[in-house]
Design a protein around this motif. Structure first.
Motif, PDB file in Angstrom:
ATOM      1  N   GLN A  65      34.376  -0.229 104.632  1.00 51.93           N
ATOM      2  CA  GLN A  65      35.205   0.564 105.532  1.00 51.93           C
ATOM      3  C   GLN A  65      36.632   0.677 105.031  1.00 51.93           C
ATOM      4  OE1 GLN A  65      34.707  -1.413 109.290  1.00 51.93           O
ATOM      5  NE2 GLN A  65      32.990  -0.102 109.892  1.00 51.93           N
ATOM      6  N   SER A  66      37.171  -0.411 104.479  1.00 49.98           N
ATOM      7  CA  SER A  66      38.560  -0.360 104.005  1.00 49.98           C
ATOM      8  C   SER A  66      38.705   0.592 102.825  1.00 49.98           C
ATOM      9  CB  SER A  66      39.063  -1.759 103.647  1.00 49.98           C
ATOM     10  OG  SER A  66      38.356  -2.274 102.535  1.00 49.98           O
ATOM     11  N   VAL A  67      37.737   0.591 101.906  1.00 50.25           N
ATOM     12  CA  VAL A  67      37.799   1.504 100.754  1.00 50.25           C
ATOM     13  C   VAL A  67      37.629   2.951 101.231  1.00 50.25           C
ATOM     14  CG1 VAL A  67      36.670   2.172  98.602  1.00 50.25           C
ATOM     15  CG2 VAL A  67      37.013  -0.238  99.120  1.00 50.25           C
ATOM     16  N   SER A  79      43.946   2.280  94.466  1.00 48.31           N
ATOM     17  CA  SER A  79      44.786   3.118  95.318  1.00 48.31           C
ATOM     18  C   SER A  79      45.705   4.003  94.477  1.00 48.31           C
ATOM     19  CB  SER A  79      45.607   2.232  96.252  1.00 48.31           C
ATOM     20  OG  SER A  79      46.481   3.002  97.018  1.00 48.31           O
ATOM     21  N   GLU A  80      46.316   3.422  93.435  1.00 44.61           N
ATOM     22  CA  GLU A  80      47.213   4.194  92.573  1.00 44.61           C
ATOM     23  C   GLU A  80      46.469   5.292  91.824  1.00 44.61           C
ATOM     24  OE1 GLU A  80      48.983   1.300  90.041  1.00 44.61           O
ATOM     25  OE2 GLU A  80      50.064   0.321  91.684  1.00 44.61           O
ATOM     26  N   ARG A  81      45.264   4.970  91.332  1.00 43.02           N
ATOM     27  CA  ARG A  81      44.507   5.964  90.571  1.00 43.02           C
ATOM     28  C   ARG A  81      44.006   7.088  91.471  1.00 43.02           C
ATOM     29  NH1 ARG A  81      41.512   3.168  85.727  1.00 43.02           N
ATOM     30  NH2 ARG A  81      43.300   2.059  84.880  1.00 43.02           N
ATOM     31  N   LEU A  82      43.668   6.759  92.709  1.00 41.05           N
ATOM     32  CA  LEU A  82      43.276   7.823  93.629  1.00 41.05           C
ATOM     33  C   LEU A  82      44.453   8.743  93.927  1.00 41.05           C
ATOM     34  CD1 LEU A  82      40.890   6.046  96.167  1.00 41.05           C
ATOM     35  CD2 LEU A  82      40.292   7.702  94.405  1.00 41.05           C
ATOM     36  N   ASP A  83      45.663   8.158  94.065  1.00 33.85           N
ATOM     37  CA  ASP A  83      46.857   8.983  94.241  1.00 33.85           C
ATOM     38  C   ASP A  83      47.052   9.905  93.044  1.00 33.85           C
ATOM     39  OD1 ASP A  83      47.701   8.207  96.757  1.00 33.85           O
ATOM     40  OD2 ASP A  83      48.810   6.477  96.001  1.00 33.85           O
ATOM     41  N   ALA A  84      46.866   9.354  91.841  1.00 32.51           N
ATOM     42  CA  ALA A  84      47.046  10.154  90.627  1.00 32.51           C
ATOM     43  C   ALA A  84      46.002  11.269  90.538  1.00 32.51           C
ATOM     44  CB  ALA A  84      46.957   9.257  89.395  1.00 32.51           C
ATOM     45  N   ALA A 126      40.481   6.036 100.923  1.00 33.84           N
ATOM     46  CA  ALA A 126      40.232   7.350 100.316  1.00 33.84           C
ATOM     47  C   ALA A 126      40.468   8.474 101.327  1.00 33.84           C
ATOM     48  CB  ALA A 126      38.819   7.405  99.761  1.00 33.84           C
ATOM     49  N   LEU A 127      40.088   8.246 102.577  1.00 35.21           N
ATOM     50  CA  LEU A 127      40.308   9.269 103.602  1.00 35.21           C
ATOM     51  C   LEU A 127      41.795   9.494 103.865  1.00 35.21           C
ATOM     52  CD1 LEU A 127      37.496   8.355 106.143  1.00 35.21           C
ATOM     53  CD2 LEU A 127      37.671  10.459 104.808  1.00 35.21           C
ATOM     54  N   GLN A 128      42.583   8.438 103.835  1.00 34.77           N
ATOM     55  CA  GLN A 128      44.030   8.575 104.050  1.00 34.77           C
ATOM     56  C   GLN A 128      44.694   9.337 102.923  1.00 34.77           C
ATOM     57  OE1 GLN A 128      45.366   4.563 104.636  1.00 34.77           O
ATOM     58  NE2 GLN A 128      44.681   4.505 106.781  1.00 34.77           N
ATOM     59  N   LYS A 129      44.097   9.303 101.750  1.00 31.13           N
ATOM     60  CA  LYS A 129      44.665  10.016 100.613  1.00 31.13           C
ATOM     61  C   LYS A 129      44.190  11.471 100.560  1.00 31.13           C
ATOM     62  CE  LYS A 129      45.307   5.862  97.984  1.00 31.13           C
ATOM     63  NZ  LYS A 129      46.670   5.765  98.443  1.00 31.13           N
ATOM     64  N   THR A 162      36.382  14.923  96.427  1.00 38.53           N
ATOM     65  CA  THR A 162      35.288  14.172  97.024  1.00 38.53           C
ATOM     66  C   THR A 162      35.165  12.822  96.343  1.00 38.53           C
ATOM     67  OG1 THR A 162      34.112  16.228  97.435  1.00 38.53           O
ATOM     68  CG2 THR A 162      32.833  14.219  97.563  1.00 38.53           C
ATOM     69  N   VAL A 163      34.955  11.793  97.153  1.00 40.22           N
ATOM     70  CA  VAL A 163      34.721  10.444  96.637  1.00 40.22           C
ATOM     71  C   VAL A 163      33.308  10.045  97.029  1.00 40.22           C
ATOM     72  CG1 VAL A 163      35.331   8.025  96.892  1.00 40.22           C
ATOM     73  CG2 VAL A 163      37.120   9.713  96.667  1.00 40.22           C
ATOM     74  N   LEU A 164      32.517   9.659  96.040  1.00 37.84           N
ATOM     75  CA  LEU A 164      31.191   9.108  96.288  1.00 37.84           C
ATOM     76  C   LEU A 164      31.321   7.599  96.264  1.00 37.84           C
ATOM     77  CD1 LEU A 164      29.057  11.399  93.955  1.00 37.84           C
ATOM     78  CD2 LEU A 164      29.550  11.686  96.371  1.00 37.84           C
ATOM     79  N   LEU A 165      31.074   6.968  97.390  1.00 37.79           N
ATOM     80  CA  LEU A 165      31.265   5.520  97.536  1.00 37.79           C
ATOM     81  C   LEU A 165      29.905   4.844  97.494  1.00 37.79           C
ATOM     82  CD1 LEU A 165      33.126   3.122  98.078  1.00 37.79           C
ATOM     83  CD2 LEU A 165      32.921   3.622 100.514  1.00 37.79           C
ATOM     84  N   GLN A 166      29.718   4.010  96.472  1.00 40.49           N
ATOM     85  CA  GLN A 166      28.464   3.278  96.317  1.00 40.49           C
ATOM     86  C   GLN A 166      28.776   1.802  96.487  1.00 40.49           C
ATOM     87  OE1 GLN A 166      26.631   3.746  92.521  1.00 40.49           O
ATOM     88  NE2 GLN A 166      24.716   2.820  93.177  1.00 40.49           N
ATOM     89  N   VAL A 167      28.160   1.180  97.471  1.00 46.18           N
ATOM     90  CA  VAL A 167      28.424  -0.223  97.779  1.00 46.18           C
ATOM     91  C   VAL A 167      27.147  -1.010  97.553  1.00 46.18           C
ATOM     92  CG1 VAL A 167      29.188  -1.838  99.538  1.00 46.18           C
ATOM     93  CG2 VAL A 167      30.143   0.449  99.474  1.00 46.18           C
TER      94      VAL A 167
END
Length: 152
Positions: free
Chosen positions: A118-120, A87-92, A124-127, A103-108
């Motif tokens: 969904q939580s991840v 979360s901190e690194r996405l803010d940065a 990312a969407l909230q940021k 853009t975030v590419l989410l690979q699960v």
């Protein structure tokens, strides 16, 4: 009575006609593509807001877990991080002007509960990031065509 032809034999005539046919066929194959043209009207399509763009500066987040009982591991690019660090690194990254990744590419990985994915994605969407969830190829895609399933 013996019948004889008074004309001399000319077997060369039998070989010349097929040669002309072959020559005509070769000429047709070489000329026909130049006569074929594309049908239709050239036009420019309007810009659509549904058109997808290629992400060039995307941030990759990978979520892995050995099985459903173990806690998942979060990876930002190639670095193992915790959920709070993520979360901190996405803010940065969102606030950094030198790398405007939006853009975030989410690979699960298979086996990770959907709730974690969904939580991840929601984090990312909230940021303010756009989230693309990457799919995985089917397991049998890499198997050779001659593979035989095991019998019980």
């Amino acid at each position: 009575m013996k019948l004889e032809s008074t004309l001399p034999e000319r077997p060369g005539f039998l070989f010349v006609v097929p040669a002309f046919n072959l020559l005509a066929l070769l000429i047709c194959f070489m000329l026909v593509p130049s006569f074929v043209s594309q049908y239709g009207v050239a036009m420019e399509l309007p810009v659509s807001r549904y058109q997808m763009e290629r992400p060039t500066d995307a941030t990759v987040i990978t979520v892995t877990a050995a099985n459903r009982d173990t806690p998942p591991s979060y990876w930002l690019e190639r670095e193992d991080v915790s959920l709070s660090e993520l979360s901190e690194r996405l803010d940065a990254r969102r606030g950094d002007e030198s790398s405007p990744a939006s853009t975030v590419l989410l690979q699960v990985q298979k086996g990770v509960p959907v709730e974690i994915q969904q939580s991840v994605a929601e984090m990312a969407l909230q940021k303010g990031f756009r989230v693309w969830v990457l799919g995985q190829p089917p397991e049998d895609a890499g198997a050779p065509a001659t593979a035989v399933p095991k019998r019980r």
